[in-house]
Design a protein around this motif. Sequence first.
Motif, PDB file in Angstrom:
ATOM      1  N   LEU A 205       0.829  -1.208   0.000  1.00 55.24           N
ATOM      2  CA  LEU A 205       0.000   0.000   0.000  1.00 55.24           C
ATOM      3  C   LEU A 205       0.862   1.257   0.000  1.00 55.24           C
ATOM      4  O   LEU A 205       0.584   2.217  -0.720  1.00 55.24           O
TER       5      LEU A 205
ATOM      6  N   PHE B 198       1.102   3.965  -3.022  1.00 54.75           N
ATOM      7  CA  PHE B 198       0.786   5.349  -2.671  1.00 54.75           C
ATOM      8  C   PHE B 198       1.917   6.288  -3.100  1.00 54.75           C
ATOM      9  O   PHE B 198       1.674   7.362  -3.656  1.00 54.75           O
TER      10      PHE B 198
ATOM     11  N   TRP C  76       1.981   6.858  -6.825  1.00 57.16           N
ATOM     12  CA  TRP C  76       0.971   7.858  -7.179  1.00 57.16           C
ATOM     13  C   TRP C  76       1.429   9.254  -6.751  1.00 57.16           C
ATOM     14  O   TRP C  76       1.286  10.229  -7.496  1.00 57.16           O
TER      15      TRP C  76
END
Length: 229
Positions: free
Chosen positions: A59, A63, A66
């Motif tokens: 995760l 993240f 992005w």
Amino acid sequence: MELFSMEFLSALLSIIIIDLVLAGDNAIVIGLAARNLPKHQQKKAVIWGTVGAVVIRALATLFVVWLLKVPGLLLIGGILLVWIAYKLLIEEKGHDVEAGGSLWEAIRTIIIADALMGLDNVLAVAGAAHGNFLLVILGLLISVPIMVWGSTLILKWIERFPIIITIGAGVLAWTASKMIVDEPFLDQYFANPVVKYGFEILVIAGVIAAGTLKKKKGENQLETKAANE
């Protein structure tokens, strides 16, 4: 980035090297956190602690991939990665991890310790992936067996061949330089290929030279101190 193109394969190779020099040490944390448990619970702690650590790392990495699309953050991430590469050359990682007294304490310790120690790995893998989520997943699939089973072997390799650390630092510096030159608002400064590749070579050489000199200086100071005593 096309699947199995030279760019894809070079990025994947970078991620593998990054995992070898950064993720291998995290496996020691797993062993230390579970060391006080009964034998039959140690395996459970390692498995579930690793599962939790991998989920959080996945995760976090996605993240960061992005996040690096936000203007200016590629430059910031690249500068941070230059510092991480330099620190890799001059410092030894510590393993002061408190052992869990129960299964859940050990699992919690593994997850928290890996999250804290894995920040450099997350940033490095996200930077090397160049926004390709498949490369992130492949990087995680490679780092999991390293974390669980490969720590002892990798640490032996590093002790026997210290050049591995230098190579790893060089790859990190290269990844950092590519993040910086890929920053959109710096395009005009790196439009010339000579300037672009020259900057990448300069960053790699600068990190390795500075780290090597700093480490030698520290070793000389220790030798002088020991001789005086």
